[in-house]
Write an enzyme that holds these catalytic residues in place. Sequence first.
Site, short mmCIF file in Angstrom:
data_model
loop_
_atom_site.label_atom_id
_atom_site.label_comp_id
_atom_site.label_asym_id
_atom_site.label_seq_id
_atom_site.Cartn_x
_atom_site.Cartn_y
_atom_site.Cartn_z
CG HIS A 65 -5.56 1.98 5.28
ND1 HIS A 65 -5.33 2.59 6.37
CD2 HIS A 65 -4.42 1.21 5.39
CE1 HIS A 65 -4.12 2.07 6.67
NE2 HIS A 65 -3.95 1.19 5.41
CD GLU B 210 -2.67 5.32 6.14
OE1 GLU B 210 -2.66 5.54 5.66
OE2 GLU B 210 -1.50 4.60 7.01
CB SER C 273 5.34 -2.26 11.64
OG SER C 273 5.14 -0.87 12.17
N GLY D 260 2.94 2.31 10.85
CA GLY D 260 4.05 3.43 10.58
C GLY D 260 4.17 3.65 11.94
CG ASN E 84 -1.99 1.19 1.30
OD1 ASN E 84 -1.54 1.74 0.45
ND2 ASN E 84 -2.62 1.43 2.22
CD GLU F 78 -3.26 -2.61 7.26
OE1 GLU F 78 -2.20 -1.85 6.45
OE2 GLU F 78 -3.62 -1.95 6.96
CE LYS G 128 0.11 2.99 5.10
NZ LYS G 128 0.51 3.16 6.18
P1 13P Z 1 3.51 -0.03 7.47
O1 13P Z 1 3.75 -1.47 6.72
O2 13P Z 1 4.31 1.69 7.00
O3 13P Z 1 3.27 -0.23 8.87
O4 13P Z 1 1.98 0.39 7.47
C1 13P Z 1 0.80 -0.13 7.22
C2 13P Z 1 -0.56 -0.18 6.31
O5 13P Z 1 -1.07 0.75 6.56
C3 13P Z 1 -0.70 -0.73 5.01
O6 13P Z 1 -2.07 -0.83 4.83
#
Ligand code: 13P
Length: 252
Positions: A96, A98, A214, A174, A9, A168, A11
């Site tokens: 997601h 976010e 992560s 992150g 992903n 997740e 982002k």
């Molecule tokens: P990270 O792998 O950067 O922690 O992000 C995970 C994520 O949100 C994937 O959709």
Amino acid sequence: MRKKLLMGNWKMNKTNQEAKEFVEACGDIVKLAKEHNIDVGVAPTFLALCCAKKHAPEGLIISSQNVHHLTNGAYTGEVSTEMLQAINVNWAIIGHSERRTYNNETSEACNLKIKKLLSAKMVPLYCCGESLETYDKGETKAFVKDQIVKGFKDINKEDASKVVIAYEPIWSIGTGKNASKEIAEDICGYIRSIIKELYGEQVADQIRILYGGSVKPNNIKEYLSSPNIDGALVGGASLKIDSYKELLTNIL
Ligand code: 13P
């Protein structure tokens, strides 16, 4: 036997040129993934989807990070399944954390999007996961169950098995503070049990459940060796081609 899936992903990262360079470098990765019967893909921004799709080797899944639940109309800033399909993009990440946090996306809104994708014969990658506060209160399972039940509302058995779920935990995204393999397996197994309650054993056996948060080349193997984890949804570690390749080679 469920096919494993590695999905990056991206982002809000990568210009068209950067996306092009990345996918053009994916030839070996796709070949290797195919030899080992693993699905691999990346999710660029809306803007870079067309360019990524055009330059991607056959077999690299190119997924959107979102989609609208209607076909067209006065919805500024939105993109429909028809527009994605017109450029041969057949996957979309939905819900997601976010988007839930910054765009107020609810599980009910996700449900509309999932249904639209399924009616278009596209693949929804539906994300769920709890905040640190919910985790600390010991309410993860109730929270995730609510997201799953609402997300799958009015979706029939046949369609349900086509959805990919990603667990997740928000506190692991992150942050470098990944959920332990035991926590990830426990919740992914729990999600599978909810699917079993809703749709029966066969759908529960078929549906793919990913872990995300992560995930790095050095920890991906421990997640994917867990019985209920069928793949990974990876943010940061999917942005560089070397690291993306290592994610794959480390699960072979
Ligand atoms: P990270 O792998 O950067 O922690 O992000 C995970 C994520 O949100 C994937 O959709």
